[in-house]
Write a protein that holds these residues in place. Structure first.
Motif, PDB file in Angstrom:
ATOM      1  N   LEU A   1      58.095  -9.768  78.113  1.00 60.67           N
ATOM      2  CA  LEU A   1      59.004  -8.979  78.943  1.00 60.67           C
ATOM      3  C   LEU A   1      58.309  -8.400  80.168  1.00 60.67           C
ATOM      4  O   LEU A   1      58.915  -8.291  81.238  1.00 60.67           O
ATOM      5  CB  LEU A   1      59.633  -7.858  78.110  1.00 60.67           C
ATOM      6  CG  LEU A   1      60.497  -8.307  76.927  1.00 60.67           C
ATOM      7  CD1 LEU A   1      61.050  -7.109  76.187  1.00 60.67           C
ATOM      8  CD2 LEU A   1      61.602  -9.248  77.367  1.00 60.67           C
TER       9      LEU A   1
ATOM     10  N   ASP B   1      65.891  -3.077  77.479  1.00 63.49           N
ATOM     11  CA  ASP B   1      66.983  -3.839  76.870  1.00 63.49           C
ATOM     12  C   ASP B   1      67.527  -4.898  77.824  1.00 63.49           C
ATOM     13  O   ASP B   1      67.846  -6.015  77.401  1.00 63.49           O
ATOM     14  CB  ASP B   1      68.103  -2.914  76.398  1.00 63.49           C
ATOM     15  CG  ASP B   1      67.762  -2.202  75.105  1.00 63.49           C
ATOM     16  OD1 ASP B   1      66.690  -2.468  74.522  1.00 63.49           O
ATOM     17  OD2 ASP B   1      68.577  -1.369  74.659  1.00 63.49           O
ATOM     18  N   ASP B   2      67.617  -4.570  79.119  1.00 64.21           N
ATOM     19  CA  ASP B   2      68.073  -5.564  80.100  1.00 64.21           C
ATOM     20  C   ASP B   2      67.082  -6.715  80.213  1.00 64.21           C
ATOM     21  O   ASP B   2      67.484  -7.887  80.266  1.00 64.21           O
ATOM     22  CB  ASP B   2      68.266  -4.918  81.477  1.00 64.21           C
ATOM     23  CG  ASP B   2      69.441  -3.959  81.509  1.00 64.21           C
ATOM     24  OD1 ASP B   2      70.371  -4.104  80.681  1.00 64.21           O
ATOM     25  OD2 ASP B   2      69.427  -3.061  82.364  1.00 64.21           O
ATOM     26  N   LEU B   3      65.788  -6.394  80.239  1.00 60.57           N
ATOM     27  CA  LEU B   3      64.758  -7.435  80.286  1.00 60.57           C
ATOM     28  C   LEU B   3      64.821  -8.317  79.043  1.00 60.57           C
ATOM     29  O   LEU B   3      64.701  -9.546  79.122  1.00 60.57           O
ATOM     30  CB  LEU B   3      63.371  -6.813  80.412  1.00 60.57           C
ATOM     31  CG  LEU B   3      63.045  -6.125  81.740  1.00 60.57           C
ATOM     32  CD1 LEU B   3      61.770  -5.296  81.613  1.00 60.57           C
ATOM     33  CD2 LEU B   3      62.911  -7.154  82.849  1.00 60.57           C
TER      34      LEU B   3
ATOM     35  N   ASN C   1      58.310 -10.045  83.712  1.00 63.01           N
ATOM     36  CA  ASN C   1      59.424  -9.860  84.641  1.00 63.01           C
ATOM     37  C   ASN C   1      59.647  -8.397  84.999  1.00 63.01           C
ATOM     38  O   ASN C   1      60.685  -8.054  85.551  1.00 63.01           O
ATOM     39  CB  ASN C   1      60.701 -10.454  84.055  1.00 63.01           C
ATOM     40  CG  ASN C   1      60.595 -11.959  83.902  1.00 63.01           C
ATOM     41  OD1 ASN C   1      60.116 -12.648  84.787  1.00 63.01           O
ATOM     42  ND2 ASN C   1      61.005 -12.465  82.766  1.00 63.01           N
TER      43      ASN C   1
ATOM     44  N   LYS D   1      68.595 -14.806  76.901  1.00 66.13           N
ATOM     45  CA  LYS D   1      69.545 -15.760  77.508  1.00 66.13           C
ATOM     46  C   LYS D   1      68.849 -17.039  77.971  1.00 66.13           C
ATOM     47  O   LYS D   1      69.449 -18.108  77.970  1.00 66.13           O
ATOM     48  CB  LYS D   1      70.276 -15.113  78.679  1.00 66.13           C
ATOM     49  CG  LYS D   1      71.334 -14.128  78.246  1.00 66.13           C
ATOM     50  CD  LYS D   1      71.990 -13.459  79.433  1.00 66.13           C
ATOM     51  CE  LYS D   1      72.940 -12.374  78.956  1.00 66.13           C
ATOM     52  NZ  LYS D   1      73.489 -11.591  80.069  1.00 66.13           N
ATOM     53  N   LYS D   2      67.591 -16.925  78.359  1.00 61.03           N
ATOM     54  CA  LYS D   2      66.828 -18.097  78.816  1.00 61.03           C
ATOM     55  C   LYS D   2      66.217 -18.881  77.656  1.00 61.03           C
ATOM     56  O   LYS D   2      66.019 -20.089  77.756  1.00 61.03           O
ATOM     57  CB  LYS D   2      65.703 -17.662  79.754  1.00 61.03           C
ATOM     58  CG  LYS D   2      66.173 -17.115  81.066  1.00 61.03           C
ATOM     59  CD  LYS D   2      64.999 -16.636  81.888  1.00 61.03           C
ATOM     60  CE  LYS D   2      65.482 -15.891  83.118  1.00 61.03           C
ATOM     61  NZ  LYS D   2      64.420 -15.162  83.799  1.00 61.03           N
ATOM     62  N   HIS D   3      65.879 -18.196  76.572  1.00 59.63           N
ATOM     63  CA  HIS D   3      65.069 -18.821  75.524  1.00 59.63           C
ATOM     64  C   HIS D   3      65.739 -18.959  74.160  1.00 59.63           C
ATOM     65  O   HIS D   3      65.147 -19.556  73.262  1.00 59.63           O
ATOM     66  CB  HIS D   3      63.759 -18.049  75.371  1.00 59.63           C
ATOM     67  CG  HIS D   3      62.903 -18.096  76.588  1.00 59.63           C
ATOM     68  ND1 HIS D   3      62.121 -19.185  76.902  1.00 59.63           N
ATOM     69  CD2 HIS D   3      62.738 -17.212  77.601  1.00 59.63           C
ATOM     70  CE1 HIS D   3      61.491 -18.960  78.044  1.00 59.63           C
ATOM     71  NE2 HIS D   3      61.854 -17.770  78.490  1.00 59.63           N
TER      72      HIS D   3
ATOM     73  N   GLN E   1      67.460  -8.842  77.054  1.00 60.20           N
ATOM     74  CA  GLN E   1      68.667  -9.668  77.084  1.00 60.20           C
ATOM     75  C   GLN E   1      68.509 -10.854  78.027  1.00 60.20           C
ATOM     76  O   GLN E   1      68.913 -11.976  77.688  1.00 60.20           O
ATOM     77  CB  GLN E   1      69.878  -8.825  77.489  1.00 60.20           C
ATOM     78  CG  GLN E   1      70.297  -7.858  76.395  1.00 60.20           C
ATOM     79  CD  GLN E   1      71.449  -6.979  76.808  1.00 60.20           C
ATOM     80  OE1 GLN E   1      72.553  -7.477  76.996  1.00 60.20           O
ATOM     81  NE2 GLN E   1      71.188  -5.691  76.951  1.00 60.20           N
ATOM     82  N   ASP E   2      67.920 -10.627  79.198  1.00 58.62           N
ATOM     83  CA  ASP E   2      67.686 -11.726  80.137  1.00 58.62           C
ATOM     84  C   ASP E   2      66.742 -12.765  79.544  1.00 58.62           C
ATOM     85  O   ASP E   2      66.959 -13.974  79.680  1.00 58.62           O
ATOM     86  CB  ASP E   2      67.101 -11.202  81.450  1.00 58.62           C
ATOM     87  CG  ASP E   2      68.112 -10.428  82.281  1.00 58.62           C
ATOM     88  OD1 ASP E   2      69.330 -10.522  82.008  1.00 58.62           O
ATOM     89  OD2 ASP E   2      67.670  -9.707  83.199  1.00 58.62           O
ATOM     90  N   TYR E   3      65.698 -12.300  78.865  1.00 53.53           N
ATOM     91  CA  TYR E   3      64.737 -13.212  78.244  1.00 53.53           C
ATOM     92  C   TYR E   3      65.418 -14.038  77.144  1.00 53.53           C
ATOM     93  O   TYR E   3      65.227 -15.254  77.055  1.00 53.53           O
ATOM     94  CB  TYR E   3      63.554 -12.412  77.674  1.00 53.53           C
ATOM     95  CG  TYR E   3      62.451 -13.295  77.167  1.00 53.53           C
ATOM     96  CD1 TYR E   3      61.544 -13.886  78.043  1.00 53.53           C
ATOM     97  CD2 TYR E   3      62.315 -13.555  75.813  1.00 53.53           C
ATOM     98  CE1 TYR E   3      60.538 -14.722  77.576  1.00 53.53           C
ATOM     99  CE2 TYR E   3      61.308 -14.383  75.336  1.00 53.53           C
ATOM    100  CZ  TYR E   3      60.422 -14.963  76.227  1.00 53.53           C
ATOM    101  OH  TYR E   3      59.437 -15.792  75.759  1.00 53.53           O
TER     102      TYR E   3
END
Length: 161
Positions: A53, A73-75, A56, A81-83, A77-79
């Motif tokens: 995390l 939490d935003d980081l 980014n 979504k990619k993996h 969730q983004d991670y």
């Protein structure tokens, strides 16, 4: 005799210093017949997911501490979504419910609404593989009395359940 003891000490120290860390995540998935949701728990080593995390983030996120970044939490969730993806003919919606963190482990809680356990799905789990060459991601899917397990790694990022 002193030389032998010294040699053994040096060899033992070298062996300890060169020991490799074990990189693994465990994902448990179970269909909830009452809600119609697929419930997912991902268990990760806290220091490993924190490192991922922070790639980014502009600064340290201090995962699981009183100084934890409000962006964590935003980081996360983004991670995810990619993996971490599930799809049948198209990508399914995965809801982030939250996380629990202690010194050693982080548990991530997810759910897939309107899940149909009677059809085949593809799952991609490349969590932490971008950081650790030997990362292994174990997935256990429980439905009725059966367990379907997958072992994913850098040479096999996805499988079916």
């Amino acid at each position: 005799m002193k030389k032998i003891i010294l040699l053994l000490f040096v060899l033992a120290s070298h062996q300890f210093a060169s020991a490799h860390k074990f990189y693994m995540s465990i994902t448990e998935m179970q269909y909830n017949e009452e809600s119609g949701y697929l419930e997912i728990i991902i268990k990760l080593f806290t220091d490993d997911i924190e490192k991922a995390l922070e790639q980014n983030a502009d600064s340290s996120i201090f995962l699981g501490t009183p100084k934890e970044s409000p962006l964590t939490d935003d980081l996360l969730q983004d991670y995810l979504k990619k993996h971490f993806l599930i799809k049948n003919e198209q990508k399914v919606t995965i809801n982030f419910l939250g996380k629990e963190v202690d010194k050693n482990y982080t548990w991530v809680y997810l759910e897939v609404p309107n899940f149909n356990p009677e059809i085949k799905y593809e799952i991609k789990n490349s969590l932490l593989i971008d950081l650790f060459d030997t990362q292994a991601n174990r997935i256990n899917y429980y439905y009725k009395e059966e367990t379907h397990s997958l072992n994913l790694h850098k040479d096999q990022l996805s499988g079916h359940f």
